[in-house]
Write a protein that holds these residues in place. Structure first.
Motif, PDB file in Angstrom:
ATOM      1  N   PRO A 148       0.791  -1.235   0.000  1.00 43.31           N
ATOM      2  CA  PRO A 148       0.000   0.000   0.000  1.00 43.31           C
ATOM      3  C   PRO A 148       0.822   1.283   0.000  1.00 43.31           C
ATOM      4  O   PRO A 148       0.256   2.372  -0.033  1.00 43.31           O
ATOM      5  CB  PRO A 148      -0.801  -0.128   1.297  1.00 43.31           C
ATOM      6  N   PHE A 149       2.137   1.184   0.005  1.00 48.92           N
ATOM      7  CA  PHE A 149       2.953   2.382   0.251  1.00 48.92           C
ATOM      8  C   PHE A 149       3.013   3.325  -0.950  1.00 48.92           C
ATOM      9  O   PHE A 149       3.045   4.541  -0.780  1.00 48.92           O
ATOM     10  CB  PHE A 149       4.347   1.965   0.704  1.00 48.92           C
ATOM     11  N   ARG A 150       3.019   2.769  -2.159  1.00 43.93           N
ATOM     12  CA  ARG A 150       3.024   3.649  -3.328  1.00 43.93           C
ATOM     13  C   ARG A 150       1.715   4.418  -3.431  1.00 43.93           C
ATOM     14  O   ARG A 150       1.701   5.622  -3.711  1.00 43.93           O
ATOM     15  CB  ARG A 150       3.266   2.825  -4.589  1.00 43.93           C
ATOM     16  N   SER A 151       0.606   3.727  -3.187  1.00 40.77           N
ATOM     17  CA  SER A 151      -0.681   4.429  -3.245  1.00 40.77           C
ATOM     18  C   SER A 151      -0.809   5.444  -2.118  1.00 40.77           C
ATOM     19  O   SER A 151      -1.475   6.475  -2.273  1.00 40.77           O
ATOM     20  CB  SER A 151      -1.839   3.432  -3.198  1.00 40.77           C
ATOM     21  N   PHE A 152      -0.152   5.186  -0.982  1.00 36.15           N
ATOM     22  CA  PHE A 152      -0.174   6.157   0.119  1.00 36.15           C
ATOM     23  C   PHE A 152       0.438   7.476  -0.328  1.00 36.15           C
ATOM     24  O   PHE A 152      -0.128   8.555  -0.099  1.00 36.15           O
ATOM     25  CB  PHE A 152       0.590   5.594   1.320  1.00 36.15           C
ATOM     26  N   GLU A 153       1.595   7.387  -0.980  1.00 36.26           N
ATOM     27  CA  GLU A 153       2.232   8.612  -1.470  1.00 36.26           C
ATOM     28  C   GLU A 153       1.350   9.281  -2.512  1.00 36.26           C
ATOM     29  O   GLU A 153       1.230  10.513  -2.546  1.00 36.26           O
ATOM     30  CB  GLU A 153       3.604   8.285  -2.067  1.00 36.26           C
ATOM     31  N   PHE A 155      -1.959   9.172  -2.760  1.00 37.14           N
ATOM     32  CA  PHE A 155      -3.104   9.822  -2.113  1.00 37.14           C
ATOM     33  C   PHE A 155      -2.695  11.149  -1.474  1.00 37.14           C
ATOM     34  O   PHE A 155      -3.420  12.143  -1.566  1.00 37.14           O
ATOM     35  CB  PHE A 155      -3.708   8.903  -1.053  1.00 37.14           C
ATOM     36  N   LEU A 156      -1.532  11.183  -0.835  1.00 38.31           N
ATOM     37  CA  LEU A 156      -1.081  12.429  -0.209  1.00 38.31           C
ATOM     38  C   LEU A 156      -0.875  13.513  -1.258  1.00 38.31           C
ATOM     39  O   LEU A 156      -1.274  14.674  -1.058  1.00 38.31           O
ATOM     40  CB  LEU A 156       0.216  12.199   0.570  1.00 38.31           C
ATOM     41  N   ILE A 157      -0.243  13.146  -2.381  1.00 41.28           N
ATOM     42  CA  ILE A 157      -0.005  14.123  -3.443  1.00 41.28           C
ATOM     43  C   ILE A 157      -1.324  14.654  -3.986  1.00 41.28           C
ATOM     44  O   ILE A 157      -1.510  15.866  -4.184  1.00 41.28           O
ATOM     45  CB  ILE A 157       0.825  13.482  -4.578  1.00 41.28           C
ATOM     46  N   GLU A 158      -2.270  13.742  -4.213  1.00 37.75           N
ATOM     47  CA  GLU A 158      -3.557  14.153  -4.768  1.00 37.75           C
ATOM     48  C   GLU A 158      -4.345  15.025  -3.788  1.00 37.75           C
ATOM     49  O   GLU A 158      -4.968  16.013  -4.185  1.00 37.75           O
ATOM     50  CB  GLU A 158      -4.377  12.920  -5.144  1.00 37.75           C
ATOM     51  N   MET A 159      -4.296  14.668  -2.501  1.00 42.10           N
ATOM     52  CA  MET A 159      -5.032  15.459  -1.504  1.00 42.10           C
ATOM     53  C   MET A 159      -4.448  16.868  -1.406  1.00 42.10           C
ATOM     54  O   MET A 159      -5.198  17.855  -1.289  1.00 42.10           O
ATOM     55  CB  MET A 159      -4.983  14.759  -0.142  1.00 42.10           C
ATOM     56  N   LYS A 160      -3.142  16.978  -1.485  1.00 43.81           N
ATOM     57  CA  LYS A 160      -2.497  18.303  -1.432  1.00 43.81           C
ATOM     58  C   LYS A 160      -2.885  19.135  -2.645  1.00 43.81           C
ATOM     59  O   LYS A 160      -3.030  20.356  -2.550  1.00 43.81           O
ATOM     60  CB  LYS A 160      -0.983  18.145  -1.363  1.00 43.81           C
ATOM     61  N   ALA A 161      -3.056  18.461  -3.806  1.00 44.12           N
ATOM     62  CA  ALA A 161      -3.351  19.182  -5.044  1.00 44.12           C
ATOM     63  C   ALA A 161      -4.822  19.566  -5.165  1.00 44.12           C
ATOM     64  O   ALA A 161      -5.142  20.637  -5.712  1.00 44.12           O
ATOM     65  CB  ALA A 161      -2.943  18.331  -6.245  1.00 44.12           C
ATOM     66  N   ARG A 162      -5.715  18.726  -4.654  1.00 42.51           N
ATOM     67  CA  ARG A 162      -7.137  18.915  -4.919  1.00 42.51           C
ATOM     68  C   ARG A 162      -7.900  19.601  -3.786  1.00 42.51           C
ATOM     69  O   ARG A 162      -9.023  20.059  -3.993  1.00 42.51           O
ATOM     70  CB  ARG A 162      -7.801  17.561  -5.196  1.00 42.51           C
ATOM     71  N   LEU A 163      -7.292  19.646  -2.598  1.00 37.94           N
ATOM     72  CA  LEU A 163      -8.007  20.199  -1.450  1.00 37.94           C
ATOM     73  C   LEU A 163      -7.327  21.454  -0.920  1.00 37.94           C
ATOM     74  O   LEU A 163      -6.105  21.596  -0.993  1.00 37.94           O
ATOM     75  CB  LEU A 163      -8.088  19.159  -0.327  1.00 37.94           C
ATOM     76  N   GLN A 164      -8.124  22.343  -0.386  1.00 39.91           N
ATOM     77  CA  GLN A 164      -7.605  23.504   0.341  1.00 39.91           C
ATOM     78  C   GLN A 164      -7.421  23.082   1.796  1.00 39.91           C
ATOM     79  O   GLN A 164      -8.357  23.139   2.598  1.00 39.91           O
ATOM     80  CB  GLN A 164      -8.583  24.680   0.231  1.00 39.91           C
ATOM     81  N   PRO A 194      -5.140  -3.354  -1.284  1.00 40.67           N
ATOM     82  CA  PRO A 194      -4.122  -2.403  -0.803  1.00 40.67           C
ATOM     83  C   PRO A 194      -4.611  -0.958  -0.800  1.00 40.67           C
ATOM     84  O   PRO A 194      -4.295  -0.200   0.123  1.00 40.67           O
ATOM     85  CB  PRO A 194      -2.971  -2.608  -1.793  1.00 40.67           C
ATOM     86  N   SER A 195      -5.373  -0.559  -1.817  1.00 40.97           N
ATOM     87  CA  SER A 195      -5.835   0.836  -1.871  1.00 40.97           C
ATOM     88  C   SER A 195      -6.797   1.159  -0.735  1.00 40.97           C
ATOM     89  O   SER A 195      -6.772   2.261  -0.177  1.00 40.97           O
ATOM     90  CB  SER A 195      -6.501   1.118  -3.219  1.00 40.97           C
ATOM     91  N   GLN A 196      -7.657   0.187  -0.363  1.00 41.71           N
ATOM     92  CA  GLN A 196      -8.581   0.418   0.744  1.00 41.71           C
ATOM     93  C   GLN A 196      -7.828   0.478   2.077  1.00 41.71           C
ATOM     94  O   GLN A 196      -8.153   1.286   2.949  1.00 41.71           O
ATOM     95  CB  GLN A 196      -9.646  -0.675   0.775  1.00 41.71           C
ATOM     96  N   ILE A 197      -6.832  -0.370   2.226  1.00 41.02           N
ATOM     97  CA  ILE A 197      -5.996  -0.328   3.430  1.00 41.02           C
ATOM     98  C   ILE A 197      -5.283   1.019   3.517  1.00 41.02           C
ATOM     99  O   ILE A 197      -5.152   1.605   4.597  1.00 41.02           O
ATOM    100  CB  ILE A 197      -4.983  -1.483   3.430  1.00 41.02           C
ATOM    101  N   THR A 198      -4.841   1.518   2.372  1.00 34.21           N
ATOM    102  CA  THR A 198      -4.167   2.812   2.342  1.00 34.21           C
ATOM    103  C   THR A 198      -5.099   3.930   2.783  1.00 34.21           C
ATOM    104  O   THR A 198      -4.725   4.796   3.580  1.00 34.21           O
ATOM    105  CB  THR A 198      -3.637   3.108   0.928  1.00 34.21           C
ATOM    106  N   LEU A 199      -6.317   3.940   2.264  1.00 31.66           N
ATOM    107  CA  LEU A 199      -7.271   4.971   2.662  1.00 31.66           C
ATOM    108  C   LEU A 199      -7.554   4.901   4.158  1.00 31.66           C
ATOM    109  O   LEU A 199      -7.708   5.936   4.831  1.00 31.66           O
ATOM    110  CB  LEU A 199      -8.573   4.821   1.870  1.00 31.66           C
ATOM    111  N   ALA A 200      -7.603   3.681   4.696  1.00 31.66           N
ATOM    112  CA  ALA A 200      -7.807   3.524   6.136  1.00 31.66           C
ATOM    113  C   ALA A 200      -6.619   4.099   6.906  1.00 31.66           C
ATOM    114  O   ALA A 200      -6.797   4.743   7.952  1.00 31.66           O
ATOM    115  CB  ALA A 200      -7.996   2.049   6.487  1.00 31.66           C
ATOM    116  N   ALA A 201      -5.406   3.884   6.394  1.00 26.69           N
ATOM    117  CA  ALA A 201      -4.212   4.426   7.050  1.00 26.69           C
ATOM    118  C   ALA A 201      -4.216   5.950   7.018  1.00 26.69           C
ATOM    119  O   ALA A 201      -3.838   6.612   7.995  1.00 26.69           O
ATOM    120  CB  ALA A 201      -2.952   3.886   6.368  1.00 26.69           C
ATOM    121  N   VAL A 202      -4.654   6.519   5.891  1.00 27.79           N
ATOM    122  CA  VAL A 202      -4.743   7.971   5.775  1.00 27.79           C
ATOM    123  C   VAL A 202      -5.769   8.515   6.764  1.00 27.79           C
ATOM    124  O   VAL A 202      -5.502   9.492   7.488  1.00 27.79           O
ATOM    125  CB  VAL A 202      -5.121   8.384   4.335  1.00 27.79           C
ATOM    126  N   LYS A 203      -6.938   7.880   6.814  1.00 26.68           N
ATOM    127  CA  LYS A 203      -7.973   8.372   7.731  1.00 26.68           C
ATOM    128  C   LYS A 203      -7.525   8.237   9.180  1.00 26.68           C
ATOM    129  O   LYS A 203      -7.769   9.132  10.000  1.00 26.68           O
ATOM    130  CB  LYS A 203      -9.288   7.622   7.524  1.00 26.68           C
TER     131      LYS A 203
END
Length: 302
Positions: A148-153, A155-164, A194-203
């Motif tokens: 899940p580590f690549r998708s974690f990075e 998700f972080l990049i996308e959240m920084k780009a798409r959210l205020q 892995p992607s769902q586990i990643t989202l859980a780790a982010v949350k």
């Protein structure tokens, strides 16, 4: 991936298949001496906890993806085999060594052995190198693991780009890393993508930083949810994913609860009983077959 019911059924079958090997040489009362599936699960959990510490202490510092791959191999292996047949400790070490090769974490067998605290270098090397090809065979040579580590990075990049955000998202990294480690103890990686586990780790990381609302905003962006004109099906999908993320977080920490000393002590007693009994029934089987030699691992390694 499996359901919990499927996992239990597969493990029960592996336990029964091992017992069936000795059906011809068992005496009345012997059935009770075999480990139960629940006891095998507890043993694997103890070895998993030890495996986490081994990865933390490994030098040179091992990549998180290597550990994830190793634990995936370990859990897949014991879906097919009983812990009464193979030493979980030995399999865990072989999984780490194989995972390092697969993930191109270049390390020699001698460098690997320096990290082992028990046994002799020669004995450990022989065990690991003997188990390595057998491990690949038992995994059907399906060695690619999506961690899940690549998708974690991503998700972080996308959240920084798409959210205020107004918040340094890097603050969640340590919390999410702890979540990933806890996820390795139980069956999470056999149940969820892995992607769902990643989202859980982010949350989970956001929860620890009291920024849980960021996850809600991010999911709304993913599904393009608009308060006034959203498709009800999209809203339903978003809510379903949000529930799944919460379910994963709860499941991970439920399965990662420490084993109490009483259960640990009881298992140690059972393992001593099993070690004595397994040697006895193996001798019976060899005598019955007329073969004085055995190719199985010593039960002292369990």
């Amino acid at each position: 991936m499996f359901s919990l019911e499927e996992l239990q059924g597969i493990r029960n079958q592996a336990n029964q298949d091992y017992k069936a090997r000795y059906s011809d040489v068992l005496e009345p009362g012997d059935e009770e001496m075999f480990l139960k599936p629940e006891e095998e699960g507890l043993l694997c959990k103890i070895v998993a906890e030890t495996g986490l510490r081994f990865g933390d202490d490994f030098r040179p510092a091992i990549w998180p993806s290597v550990r994830w791959i190793a634990f995936t191999y370990f859990k897949r292996f014991f879906l097919r085999h009983s812990t009464m047949e193979y030493s979980p400790k030995n399999i865990m070490m072989a999984c780490y060594y194989l995972a390092a090769k697969v993930d191109e974490f270049n390390i020699s067998i001698d460098e690997f052995l320096v990290n082992l605290r028990s046994g002799t270098p020669q004995g450990n090397a022989e065990t690991i190198l003997t188990l390595e090809p057998e491990l690949m065979l038992k995994l059907d040579y399906h060695l690619t693991v999506h961690s899940p580590f690549r998708s974690f990075e991503g998700f972080l990049i996308e959240m920084k780009a798409r959210l205020q955000l107004g918040f340094d998202l890097e603050q969640i990294r340590d919390h999410s890393t702890r979540f990933f480690k806890r996820a390795l103890i139980g069956d999470c990686l056999l149940l969820y993508s892995p992607s769902q586990i990643t989202l859980a780790a982010v949350k989970y990381g956001l929860q620890q930083c009291e920024k849980e609302e960021i996850m809600k905003d991010y999911l709304a962006k993913i599904f393009e949810i608009d308060t006034w004109k959203s498709d009800p099906e999209d809203v339903k999908k978003m809510e379903g994913l949000a529930q799944r993320i919460d379910q994963i977080i709860e499941f991970v920490f439920e399965q990662a609860k420490p084993i109490d000393s009483e259960a640990n002590g009881s298992l140690q007693d059972r393992m001593r009983e099993w070690g004595t009994f397994s040697a006895r029934i193996e001798q019976r089987r060899q005598a019955a077959s007329g073969n004085p030699n055995s190719n199985e691992l010593s039960d002292d390694d369990l």
